[in-house]
Write a protein that holds these residues in place. Structure first.
Motif, mmCIF file in Angstrom:
data_model
loop_
_atom_site.group_PDB
_atom_site.id
_atom_site.type_symbol
_atom_site.label_atom_id
_atom_site.label_comp_id
_atom_site.label_asym_id
_atom_site.label_seq_id
_atom_site.Cartn_x
_atom_site.Cartn_y
_atom_site.Cartn_z
ATOM 1 N N HIS A 7 -9.767 3.760 3.985
ATOM 2 C CA HIS A 7 -9.538 4.628 5.132
ATOM 3 C C HIS A 7 -8.042 4.798 5.379
ATOM 4 C CE1 HIS A 7 -13.677 3.356 5.724
ATOM 5 N NE2 HIS A 7 -13.837 4.333 6.597
ATOM 6 N N ALA A 8 -7.639 5.991 5.734
ATOM 7 C CA ALA A 8 -6.235 6.199 6.101
ATOM 8 C C ALA A 8 -6.128 7.408 7.010
ATOM 9 C CB ALA A 8 -5.368 6.392 4.855
ATOM 10 N N GLU B 155 -0.267 -11.726 -2.440
ATOM 11 C CA GLU B 155 0.844 -10.791 -2.595
ATOM 12 C C GLU B 155 1.997 -11.592 -3.174
ATOM 13 O OE1 GLU B 155 2.693 -9.310 0.983
ATOM 14 O OE2 GLU B 155 3.917 -7.867 -0.102
ATOM 15 N N LEU C 72 2.726 -7.806 3.414
ATOM 16 C CA LEU C 72 2.465 -6.370 3.490
ATOM 17 C C LEU C 72 1.251 -6.058 4.368
ATOM 18 C CD1 LEU C 72 2.696 -3.546 1.946
ATOM 19 C CD2 LEU C 72 1.107 -4.534 0.297
ATOM 20 N N LEU C 73 0.272 -6.960 4.349
ATOM 21 C CA LEU C 73 -1.001 -6.707 5.029
ATOM 22 C C LEU C 73 -1.050 -7.459 6.358
ATOM 23 C CD1 LEU C 73 -3.265 -6.983 1.879
ATOM 24 C CD2 LEU C 73 -2.621 -4.895 3.091
ATOM 25 N N ILE C 74 -1.569 -6.785 7.368
ATOM 26 C CA ILE C 74 -1.633 -7.349 8.719
ATOM 27 C C ILE C 74 -3.080 -7.270 9.218
ATOM 28 C CG2 ILE C 74 -0.795 -7.064 11.096
ATOM 29 C CD1 ILE C 74 1.735 -5.803 10.030
ATOM 30 N N ALA D 109 -3.205 2.872 7.255
ATOM 31 C CA ALA D 109 -3.975 2.791 6.010
ATOM 32 C C ALA D 109 -4.676 1.431 6.024
ATOM 33 C CB ALA D 109 -3.067 2.913 4.795
ATOM 34 N N VAL D 110 -5.981 1.444 5.791
ATOM 35 C CA VAL D 110 -6.792 0.259 6.040
ATOM 36 C C VAL D 110 -7.431 -0.279 4.766
ATOM 37 C CG1 VAL D 110 -8.635 -0.709 7.482
ATOM 38 C CG2 VAL D 110 -7.324 1.272 8.296
ATOM 39 N N LEU E 31 -7.760 -5.265 6.963
ATOM 40 C CA LEU E 31 -6.315 -5.474 7.013
ATOM 41 C C LEU E 31 -5.642 -4.113 6.989
ATOM 42 C CD1 LEU E 31 -6.236 -8.255 4.261
ATOM 43 C CD2 LEU E 31 -5.950 -8.627 6.710
ATOM 44 N N ILE F 169 -2.138 -1.913 6.110
ATOM 45 C CA ILE F 169 -0.826 -1.986 5.469
ATOM 46 C C ILE F 169 0.209 -1.777 6.581
ATOM 47 C CG2 ILE F 169 0.714 -0.970 3.769
ATOM 48 C CD1 ILE F 169 -1.708 -0.065 2.217
ATOM 49 N N ARG F 170 1.207 -2.641 6.631
ATOM 50 C CA ARG F 170 2.142 -2.591 7.773
ATOM 51 C C ARG F 170 2.699 -1.186 7.985
ATOM 52 N NH1 ARG F 170 5.917 -6.226 4.310
ATOM 53 N NH2 ARG F 170 6.238 -4.736 2.634
ATOM 54 N N VAL G 140 3.767 1.957 5.509
ATOM 55 C CA VAL G 140 2.888 3.113 5.317
ATOM 56 C C VAL G 140 2.443 3.666 6.669
ATOM 57 C CG1 VAL G 140 0.639 3.869 4.432
ATOM 58 C CG2 VAL G 140 2.096 2.396 3.030
#
Lengths: 474, 474
Positions: A94-95, A153, B68-70, B90-91, B104, B106-107, B139
């Protein structure tokens, strides 16, 4: 004073984790398998980056910045590649508030994106060689994460090149392996074994994977970086074709090569001791720490002034120096802290030192203390840093020689390896069946090396086709 | 010879896109809203990074590398923050072959991840100030992407700091704004207007957002970077509390500040001309290109040798110089190419120049050619580079003065702004109702500035509370 670190000999694994977190290299992150690299760790990575980036540019590569997200279909274009990476992918579905028509994966490596771009950029023999590199992070979902060694990561550089001939690609892969070896041996002070991966351990999509392996103090091998001669099938999968000098359509030959933040893990394990880190001077964020010995019941002005003078002098001569003026900690607590953080040299300066116009130098590696005349400081510090850099490499090399033995038949060395770790150089007939037998001692073929001194395979009676290094792996 | 660029005056937008792609700064990417930053663009970003990273470190900040991922829930902890960013996220819903228990993101920016870490690291007044920075990409799904100016993934640095007092946080936000201004004016040669964003344009979660705006040649304003004094509500949302000197629990005050690859877009627009880019020497990847004039029917050896000598001499004196020996292109094609790429100085060297012991220097900005004695080269090149750096700034500043007018009532300047672009400095009563009226001319309040010279609001008869800059925005 804080608790002692776990015993480095009997509990290496806990010692490692504790050192990572307590020396402020990294912290745990609230995302599974990830870490936060704190300023002290980040400075080491920046040193490594500076050294390696220069080597990459000096060998005529240019940096590029590719997108983080890759269409899922790109990964599927090369069969071996997707098979290798599918289980590790993180997928964006999803975005912008909507479900995407096609899912995107976070790059696990950028061959597919790079080759898509190659197909736009490589049209003629004049466009070759094309030699690119990028510094970034990649995501590969990790089942058994360990800080720096395996994280979901991780940070790295990935080089990608295209060449007109197979020989050129082959030479390039080996050239970049040598750049890594220079970085690792001459800056990180870690001796490595250079070799080639067997089929079973190759990169997903490589024709040949070249590697450097380092033997850690616990006798397990750590892969320090790899350089691949990539299969030409990628060129076909991504429609990369160019007109050669004869006007005919041709497919280029490719390489890719990467080194990661895992190198920081290798540094920690290779050089650390019961007190914590020991950092090689060439990459230590702080090479020298100055600790003025302040006392409550005396006038400290002269000591502080001299400390400041020494700080300026060392800084001037290009040494990374820290003057620790924290008034809330005792000198003892400071000694403990900077030893844990692996600063190679400590300068202590108290009223008594000043009276004799000298300072005390404590060597983190040898644990020796020495009194040095003030006039000699710059010279002696430079010498101590050089000596430490050399000594760390020699110490690691001597240990490697102890840990690496020549072996004959699996039945002899297998049980010992299983119990005590260590590396064995043995012969191999290059059959999968014989390789499979290594499972009995939880080891794998780390690499094929250049020698061929064993007459027979370690597991059967066939002639050996070349020596291999066998060890358990991180 | 390739097609001409679109007309810079009548079709600035097409001119911009064409310059980006044809000068090899970037290429389109196969992911919506993303670009590939090619080596030439990457080198500009590396220059910017080196300059700004030094400023960040010189002002006592340290670099860090956050994941990078939150976790999605982190974004939701601060109400305004999630409201601002939700539509752009963006998920990642799947990783490692499984659906994740918690998605999560993307930051889009790292406040939430940083504040989670702050809550672990800030326990006592001794831990403050904590001043961190990271270089990374973020992103934010972009509906109307434009290369460098608006991309779904972009590169930046994001600074995050925590302080004991509100005053300290306020001073920090302004200090970092000044670092940006120094970078942008003194290295990128782009004059900016310093100010504060109105409520409607603030960062999602900021108490105050400070900004620098540059007026582009088409009269639209470009936000060049922002520095925020962050709401203390973040401290509460993320449980950040420390013991102050009196032993009481307190919440720190925060800032964050960022500058992005958009700066490359600003460079292109501010300095470019009908022939393509013009790069300010301080950040130009290539400051000088040497083109030997080779002829088929003569002995070119002497010319080539002298060209090599000049190359070595300039390189030695620290100039970024390229010797173009490509035998497949004519000198004319090379001139065209390096002009398109905005190299500030071109040196031409042919047999006739050599006879008179001179070279021809072509100045990209002034388009003038000059014959220079061989003995004068180093000196003259340095001077020309310095002059170009100054002249670019002055030219942009003069244009800004033309494009920026003082305005009185919206009814007078609104229709002109709507039609012709440009910036207006006007008074404002600070009411939302009056701000809303700017929609009639498609403009917005770019920033509140320090002066207060307009007696009345641009839209009503109330007293102005301070001057603002009004323009259409990129």
């Amino acid at each position: 004073m804080k608790n002692k670190l776990p015993n480095i000999t009997t509990d290496f694994s806990s010692w490692y984790n504790d050192v990572v977190y307590r020396s402020d290299l990294a912290d745990t992150a609230p995302v599974r398998g990830c870490i936060v690299i704190r300023p002290y760790g980040c400075q080491i990575w920046e040193s490594i980056k500076t050294i390696l980036d220069k080597k990459i540019k000096d060998t005529d590569h240019e940096n590029i910045m590719l997108p983080l997200l890759i269409p899922e279909s790109f990964l599927r274009k090369e069969a071996e590649h997707i098979e290798g990476f599918a289980p590790e992918l993180a997928v964006v579905t999803h975005a912008g508030g909507k479900k995407l028509e096609e899912s995107l994966v976070i790059r696990p490596t950028s061959e597919t994106m790079m080759y898509h771009m190659f197909s736009r950029w490589i049209k003629s023999w004049r466009d070759l060689p094309l030699k690119l590199n990028q510094w970034c992070s990649v995501v590969r979902w990790e089942k058994r994460p360990r800080p720096f060694l395996r994280t979901s990561e991780f940070f790295w550089q990935e080089g990608h090149t295209a060449h007109a001939t197979e020989q050129e690609a082959h030479d390039e892969a080996l050239l970049m392996l040598d750049q890594y070896i220079d970085l690792i041996q001459n800056y990180l002070a870690i001796p490595v074994i250079k070799g080639e991966k067997p089929e079973s351990e190759k990169f997903a999509g490589a024709k040949n994977t070249y590697t450097m392996e380092a033997i850690m103090p616990d006798g397990k091998a750590l892969q320090m970086g790899t350089s691949h001669h990539i299969q030409q099938s990628f060129g076909k999968a991504f429609d990369i074709a160019y007109q050669d000098k004869d006007g005919k359509l041709a497919t280029p030959h490719f390489t890719s090569w990467g080194a990661t933040t895992r190198l920081i893990g290798a540094l920690i394990m290779t050089h650390g001791d019961q007190k914590g880190l020991i950092l090689p001077p060439k990459v230590a964020p702080i090479q020298v720490v100055i600790i003025p010995i302040i006392k409550a019941n005396q006038d400290n002005q002269a000591v502080l002034e001299e400390a400041q003078k020494i700080y300026s002098e060392l800084k001037q001569s290009g040494i990374r120096v820290k003057l620790d003026l924290d008034a809330t900690q005792t000198p003892g607590a400071k000694f403990y802290n900077w030893e844990l953080k692996g600063v190679p040299v400590r300068i202590e300066l108290g009223a008594r030192d000043l009276e004799s116009q000298s300072v005390t130098i404590a060597n983190r590696l040898t644990c020796k203390k020495e009194s040095i005349a003030l006039t000699e400081i710059s010279h002696m510090i430079s010498k101590t840093l050089d000596d430490t850099q050399q000594a760390l490499f020699q110490r690691a090399e001597a240990r490697n020689q102890e840990l690496t033995k020549r072996g004959n038949k699996l039945a002899e060395w297998g049980p010992i390896l299983n119990k005590e770790n260590g590396a064995y150089i043995v012969g191999w007939c290059q059959s999968d069946a014989c390789e499979d037998k290594l499972k009995s001692c939880k080891a794998t073929i780390r690499c094929l090396i250049a020698t061929n001194e064993s007459p027979e395979c370690f597991a059967c009676t066939k002639k050996s086709l070349g020596d291999i290094v066998v060890a358990k792996a991180y």
